[in-house]
Design a protein around this motif. Structure first.
Motif, short mmCIF file in Angstrom:
data_model
loop_
_atom_site.label_atom_id
_atom_site.label_comp_id
_atom_site.label_asym_id
_atom_site.label_seq_id
_atom_site.Cartn_x
_atom_site.Cartn_y
_atom_site.Cartn_z
N ALA A 252 -8.46 44.60 101.01
CA ALA A 252 -7.59 43.66 101.62
C ALA A 252 -6.16 44.29 101.41
N HIS A 253 -5.75 44.67 100.18
CA HIS A 253 -4.43 44.89 99.98
C HIS A 253 -4.31 46.51 100.06
N GLU A 254 -4.93 47.27 100.63
CA GLU A 254 -4.77 48.76 101.10
C GLU A 254 -3.39 49.04 101.87
N VAL A 255 -3.47 48.37 103.02
CA VAL A 255 -2.32 48.54 103.58
C VAL A 255 -1.01 48.13 103.21
N PHE A 256 -0.92 47.14 102.55
CA PHE A 256 0.35 46.47 101.68
C PHE A 256 0.62 47.55 100.73
N ALA A 257 -0.36 48.14 99.98
CA ALA A 257 0.00 48.93 98.75
C ALA A 257 0.44 50.12 99.45
N ARG A 258 -0.33 50.71 100.52
CA ARG A 258 0.10 52.11 101.11
C ARG A 258 1.83 51.79 101.64
N ASP A 259 2.22 50.45 102.08
CA ASP A 259 3.42 50.52 102.53
C ASP A 259 4.56 50.59 101.39
N LEU A 260 4.05 50.11 100.13
CA LEU A 260 4.87 50.11 99.03
C LEU A 260 5.04 51.41 98.35
N LEU A 261 4.39 52.52 98.77
CA LEU A 261 4.41 53.94 98.25
C LEU A 261 5.59 54.65 98.47
N PRO A 262 6.35 54.33 99.43
CA PRO A 262 7.77 55.15 99.72
C PRO A 262 8.62 54.26 98.93
N VAL A 263 8.48 53.14 98.32
CA VAL A 263 9.48 52.52 97.63
C VAL A 263 9.32 53.31 96.16
N ILE A 264 8.01 53.33 95.72
CA ILE A 264 7.83 53.86 94.37
C ILE A 264 8.41 55.27 94.39
N ASP A 265 8.15 56.27 95.50
CA ASP A 265 8.97 57.50 95.40
C ASP A 265 10.36 57.46 95.60
N SER A 266 11.05 56.35 96.21
CA SER A 266 12.44 56.17 96.05
C SER A 266 12.84 55.95 94.73
N LEU A 267 12.09 55.13 94.09
CA LEU A 267 12.30 54.80 92.37
C LEU A 267 12.30 56.04 91.59
N GLU A 268 11.26 56.85 91.89
CA GLU A 268 11.03 58.02 91.18
C GLU A 268 12.25 58.92 91.31
N MET A 269 12.69 59.36 92.57
CA MET A 269 13.64 60.01 92.75
C MET A 269 15.07 59.62 92.06
N ALA A 270 15.36 58.20 91.99
CA ALA A 270 16.34 57.97 91.41
C ALA A 270 16.36 58.24 90.00
N ILE A 271 15.15 58.14 89.31
CA ILE A 271 15.03 58.47 87.92
C ILE A 271 15.55 59.97 87.80
N LEU A 272 14.83 60.79 88.50
CA LEU A 272 15.18 62.26 88.54
C LEU A 272 16.73 62.57 88.77
N ALA A 273 17.36 61.86 89.81
CA ALA A 273 18.94 62.01 90.14
C ALA A 273 19.61 61.56 88.86
N GLY A 274 19.05 60.49 88.13
CA GLY A 274 19.79 60.31 87.00
C GLY A 274 19.93 61.25 85.62
N SER A 275 18.87 62.24 85.62
CA SER A 275 18.77 63.27 84.81
C SER A 275 19.51 64.38 85.17
N ASN A 276 19.97 64.47 86.35
CA ASN A 276 20.87 65.61 86.83
C ASN A 276 22.36 65.64 85.91
N THR A 277 22.58 66.45 85.27
CA THR A 277 23.62 66.38 84.32
C THR A 277 25.15 67.25 85.19
N GLU A 278 24.72 67.70 86.17
CA GLU A 278 25.73 68.29 87.14
C GLU A 278 26.85 67.30 87.80
N ILE A 279 26.20 66.24 87.85
CA ILE A 279 26.98 65.22 88.41
C ILE A 279 27.80 64.27 87.61
N GLU A 280 29.09 64.08 88.02
CA GLU A 280 29.88 63.15 87.21
C GLU A 280 29.28 61.69 86.97
#
Length: 171
Positions: A61-89
């Motif tokens: 029953a929660h499959e569609v809801f979980a699928r709609d939250l996957l982009p949110v997880i992707d965005s948070l993971e990208m934020a973590i990767l961006a935080g490890s970028n040492t080239e940015i002030e």
């Protein structure tokens, strides 16, 4: 009803007719019994199949809801990767992370909205069905029983409360 024979010579004929009629009725009973058993078996099979489908629907029953939250997880993971970028002030990085988190929160809200999850109203008077009062304070600006401050937002799905809003109210 079996007809009775009146004359002796017709006894053989009458007996044959009775046997024939009896065989015909027995055949019909056997056929109806077979049809009943088949219909009952079909009903049992359909009942089992519907029960299985119901259990699968509940399980997923929660499959569609979980699928709609996957982009949110992707965005948070990208934020973590961006935080490890040492080239940015660091100041610029902080601004980008804030912006990314704001966009991620918007993604959450859109996914929630799509599935009927909404914020509990926090303006106006205290309602114990939607709010949890954690403290009472005095205020000259608001009337008694009104919400003064929100500590944690509340959420509901359709008419059911997921979490009440934690608020302080005026004495």
């Amino acid at each position: 009803m079996v007809p009775e024979c009146s004359e002796p010579q017709e006894d053989d004929e009458c007996e044959c007719e009775q046997k024939s009629e009896l065989e015909e009725l027995q055949s019909k009973v056997a056929e109806l019994e077979d049809r009943y058993l088949r219909a009952n078996a079909d009903f049992d099979n359909m009942k089992r199949r519907l029960e299985k489908e119901k259990m699968q629907a509940i399980s997923y029953a929660h499959e569609v809801f979980a699928r709609d939250l996957l982009p949110v997880i992707d965005s948070l993971e990208m934020a973590i990767l961006a935080g490890s970028n040492t080239e940015i002030e660091s100041g610029e990085l902080l601004e980008k992370v804030k912006e990314g988190l704001g966009l991620t929160i918007d993604q959450f809200r859109k996914a929630f909205e799509k599935h009927g999850v909404e914020l509990v109203a926090i303006d106006g008077t205290f309602d114990p069905n939607f709010h949890e009062a954690v403290m009472q304070l005095e205020s000259a600006e608001k009337n008694s029983g009104e919400i003064l401050q929100v500590f944690q937002k509340g959420y509901k799905i359709k008419d059911r409360i997921l979490r009440p809003a934690m608020v302080s109210i005026v004495k």
